[in-house]
Motif scaffolding. Structure first.
Motif, PDB file in Angstrom:
ATOM      1  N   VAL A  95     -20.002 -45.815  31.648  1.00 15.43           N
ATOM      2  CA  VAL A  95     -21.068 -46.010  30.390  1.00 15.43           C
ATOM      3  C   VAL A  95     -21.708 -47.423  30.885  1.00 15.43           C
ATOM      4  CG1 VAL A  95     -21.186 -46.426  28.200  1.00 15.43           C
ATOM      5  CG2 VAL A  95     -19.351 -45.032  29.078  1.00 15.43           C
ATOM      6  N   ASN A  96     -22.878 -46.849  30.602  1.00 16.45           N
ATOM      7  CA  ASN A  96     -24.060 -48.233  31.031  1.00 16.45           C
ATOM      8  C   ASN A  96     -23.620 -49.341  29.815  1.00 16.45           C
ATOM      9  OD1 ASN A  96     -26.296 -50.036  30.898  1.00 16.45           O
ATOM     10  ND2 ASN A  96     -27.616 -48.579  31.465  1.00 16.45           N
ATOM     11  N   LEU A  97     -23.704 -50.608  30.217  1.00 13.23           N
ATOM     12  CA  LEU A  97     -23.043 -51.735  29.406  1.00 13.23           C
ATOM     13  C   LEU A  97     -24.164 -52.031  28.318  1.00 13.23           C
ATOM     14  CD1 LEU A  97     -21.470 -54.323  31.737  1.00 13.23           C
ATOM     15  CD2 LEU A  97     -20.616 -52.898  30.121  1.00 13.23           C
ATOM     16  N   PHE A  98     -24.990 -51.238  28.095  1.00 16.23           N
ATOM     17  CA  PHE A  98     -26.232 -51.575  27.273  1.00 16.23           C
ATOM     18  C   PHE A  98     -25.572 -51.020  26.002  1.00 16.23           C
ATOM     19  CE2 PHE A  98     -29.464 -49.702  24.661  1.00 16.23           C
ATOM     20  CZ  PHE A  98     -29.957 -50.818  24.402  1.00 16.23           C
ATOM     21  N   TRP A  99     -24.903 -49.871  25.931  1.00 22.27           N
ATOM     22  CA  TRP A  99     -24.584 -49.102  24.720  1.00 22.27           C
ATOM     23  C   TRP A  99     -23.412 -49.603  24.233  1.00 22.27           C
ATOM     24  CZ3 TRP A  99     -28.219 -46.587  22.747  1.00 22.27           C
ATOM     25  CH2 TRP A  99     -29.307 -46.035  23.765  1.00 22.27           C
ATOM     26  N   ALA A 108     -23.582 -54.160  16.471  1.00 21.52           N
ATOM     27  CA  ALA A 108     -23.615 -53.552  15.236  1.00 21.52           C
ATOM     28  C   ALA A 108     -22.235 -53.668  14.324  1.00 21.52           C
ATOM     29  CB  ALA A 108     -23.893 -52.227  15.274  1.00 21.52           C
ATOM     30  N   THR A 109     -21.218 -53.783  15.056  1.00 24.38           N
ATOM     31  CA  THR A 109     -20.016 -53.917  14.472  1.00 24.38           C
ATOM     32  C   THR A 109     -19.693 -55.425  14.048  1.00 24.38           C
ATOM     33  OG1 THR A 109     -18.810 -52.445  16.025  1.00 24.38           O
ATOM     34  CG2 THR A 109     -17.545 -53.781  15.040  1.00 24.38           C
ATOM     35  N   ILE A 110     -20.228 -56.219  14.594  1.00 22.14           N
ATOM     36  CA  ILE A 110     -20.148 -57.615  14.001  1.00 22.14           C
ATOM     37  C   ILE A 110     -21.005 -57.972  12.629  1.00 22.14           C
ATOM     38  CG2 ILE A 110     -21.038 -59.877  14.463  1.00 22.14           C
ATOM     39  CD1 ILE A 110     -20.315 -59.512  17.470  1.00 22.14           C
ATOM     40  N   ILE A 111     -22.211 -57.072  12.926  1.00 25.23           N
ATOM     41  CA  ILE A 111     -23.040 -57.359  11.632  1.00 25.23           C
ATOM     42  C   ILE A 111     -22.457 -56.344  10.350  1.00 25.23           C
ATOM     43  CG2 ILE A 111     -25.276 -56.427  10.475  1.00 25.23           C
ATOM     44  CD1 ILE A 111     -26.465 -57.002  13.535  1.00 25.23           C
TER      45      ILE A 111
END
Length: 184
Positions: free
Chosen positions: A105-109, A116-119
């Motif tokens: 998986v590309n690390l960007f995702w 998003a999880t932190i937010i």
């Protein structure tokens, strides 16, 4: 339309109940849960104790009369758990770069998902601190389970007692150990 929404919701709950129980089964096979959860039903070859355990937990959740609070409890706990699991992707890329990875998986995702999880987990801490605290409490209930079933060496009397409970539950539910984990 409400009928179809109800059917869809029922199907989703059914799917979550059955797939989540498999997580308990897999955890028990790894020695992280009580041994009874590794048992399968003799005739149907299903992990009946794990399904019943998941159903019992679901009934406990139904004891809450406030659906919005329940969504907050479970939602917060779910986001924290999944977020920590996804955080393992960049961590393992950094600490174990030579590890074989069947899925790349590309690390960007994962990084976007972690942000998003932190937010999603920080905002409820300020908006609904009581519900968030209860969500943390729900997650914290795993600590004694870990200590009792994995970390601590149980005295012989406790092991005999747990074995007698396993034997009793095996007879009641008509379950046994699978010959190999691949039997399921």
């Amino acid at each position: 339309m409400p009928f179809f929404v109800a059917c869809s919701t029922f199907g989703a709950v059914n799917g979550v109940l059955l797939t989540s129980s498999r997580l308990f089964y897999a955890g028990a096979l790894e020695g992280q849960m009580p041994e009874i959860l590794t048992m399968i039903q003799i005739k149907r070859m299903t992990p009946t104790p794990a399904v019943l355990f998941m159903a019992f937990l679901s009934l406990i959740y139904l004891g809450s009369s406030n659906i919005y609070a329940l969504i907050s409890y479970v939602g917060f706990a779910t986001w924290i758990s999944i977020g920590l699991a996804v955080a393992c992707v960049p961590w393992l890329r950094y600490t174990a770069p030579d590890l074989e990875r069947p899925i790349k998986v590309n690390l960007f995702w994962p990084i976007i998902y972690i942000i998003a999880t932190i937010i999603i987990t920080i905002v409820p801490m300020f908006a609904a601190p009581i519900e968030t605290g209860i969500g943390v409490g729900i997650i914290s209930t795993g600590i004694p389970v870990y200590l009792i079933f994995i970390k601590l060496k149980k005295p012989a009397a406790v092991r005999r007692f747990l074995k007698s409970i396993d034997t009793f539950l095996q007879k009641v539910m008509m379950v046994c150990q699978p010959e190999t984990p691949s039997d399921l």
